[in-house]
Design a protein around this motif. Structure first.
Motif, PDB file in Angstrom:
ATOM      1  N   THR A  19       0.842  -1.204   0.000  1.00 46.41           N
ATOM      2  CA  THR A  19       0.000   0.000   0.000  1.00 46.41           C
ATOM      3  C   THR A  19       0.873   1.248   0.000  1.00 46.41           C
ATOM      4  O   THR A  19       0.589   2.212  -0.726  1.00 46.41           O
ATOM      5  CB  THR A  19      -0.945  -0.003   1.220  1.00 46.41           C
ATOM      6  N   SER A  23       1.080   3.914  -3.026  1.00 44.26           N
ATOM      7  CA  SER A  23       0.730   5.303  -2.721  1.00 44.26           C
ATOM      8  C   SER A  23       1.791   6.255  -3.258  1.00 44.26           C
ATOM      9  O   SER A  23       1.475   7.253  -3.924  1.00 44.26           O
ATOM     10  CB  SER A  23       0.578   5.496  -1.210  1.00 44.26           C
ATOM     11  N   ILE A  46      -8.677  12.426  -1.126  1.00 42.47           N
ATOM     12  CA  ILE A  46      -8.389  11.499  -0.017  1.00 42.47           C
ATOM     13  C   ILE A  46      -9.160  11.914   1.233  1.00 42.47           C
ATOM     14  O   ILE A  46      -9.765  11.088   1.908  1.00 42.47           O
ATOM     15  CB  ILE A  46      -6.868  11.441   0.251  1.00 42.47           C
ATOM     16  N   THR A 117      -7.049   3.467   9.097  1.00 42.06           N
ATOM     17  CA  THR A 117      -6.210   4.218   8.169  1.00 42.06           C
ATOM     18  C   THR A 117      -7.088   4.971   7.172  1.00 42.06           C
ATOM     19  O   THR A 117      -8.024   4.415   6.613  1.00 42.06           O
ATOM     20  CB  THR A 117      -5.253   3.257   7.412  1.00 42.06           C
ATOM     21  N   THR A 120      -6.054   6.130   0.864  1.00 41.42           N
ATOM     22  CA  THR A 120      -4.666   6.275   0.407  1.00 41.42           C
ATOM     23  C   THR A 120      -4.636   6.614  -1.080  1.00 41.42           C
ATOM     24  O   THR A 120      -5.601   6.343  -1.808  1.00 41.42           O
ATOM     25  CB  THR A 120      -3.874   4.977   0.662  1.00 41.42           C
TER      26      THR A 120
END
Length: 197
Positions: A19, A23, A46, A117, A120
């Motif tokens: 990830t 990103s 985002i 989280t 992303t």
């Protein structure tokens, strides 16, 4: 963790390597290289968790991804790894017989970590699981297992005594590993990974 022979071992565990690579690759590709997005557009999308920003999300989902043999993308993973390993190498524990290792063995922690989280730049929405171990993000590697293994090897090729074990999780269709032919395919995949060292 105390290891027989008197060594005390500490580990730094990380989650979401694929990830993180994807990103940074999306930012490089979309903001800097092709200039399809500005920082403000990406950050806004985002922060909104892609709501009302589906066109931007599609650009992010279709940006180059780790696990597909793209050297510059794999090298981002290697750079991330080397930063951590170099830090551990330059800052050893103070007592003889003590060591700190970096390893990527999240087992299933990538799921709860993903729940807390934000979205992303990969196109992943907030709360969705992160990538697992050193494997690419789920469904992002589309060129087959040997290409994926070459990407993982390139992203983790670092010779440091502080380098610990890493988890690879590859999923195969049961039909691809069924019977004697399937067993031979699986053996070939394991041997390929071993040859990549």
């Amino acid at each position: 963790q105390h290891i027989p022979g008197g060594m005390d071992l500490s580990c730094i565990e990380s989650v979401g390597k694929g990830t993180a690579i994807d990103s940074l690759a999306a930012i490089k590709h979309l903001v800097y290289d092709t200039k399809q997005l500005t920082w403000d557009q990406l950050l806004d999308a985002i922060e909104c968790n892609w709501e009302g920003r589906e066109a931007i999300r599609q650009l992010c989902l279709n940006a180059p991804k780790y696990g597909n043999g793209i050297e510059w993308v794999d090298n981002i993973g290697n750079d991330i790894y080397k930063v951590v390993l170099e830090y551990l190498h330059r800052h050893p524990r103070s007592k003889p017989g003590q060591s700190t290792m970096a390893r990527i063995i999240p087992i299933t922690f990538h799921v709860p970590a993903g729940k807390v989280t934000f979205a992303t730049p990969t196109g992943r929405p907030a709360g969705e699981y992160l990538s697992e171990g050193i494997s690419p993000a789920h469904g992002m590697d589309v060129k087959g297992p040997t290409v994926t293994m070459h990407s993982m090897a390139r992203a983790t090729a670092a010779a440091y005594k502080e380098k610990g074990a890493n988890l690879i999780n590859m999923k195969f269709s049961p039909a691809n590993v069924a019977g004697e032919t399937g067993t031979q395919r699986l053996v070939q995949i394991i041997r390929t990974w071993c040859r990549l060292k």
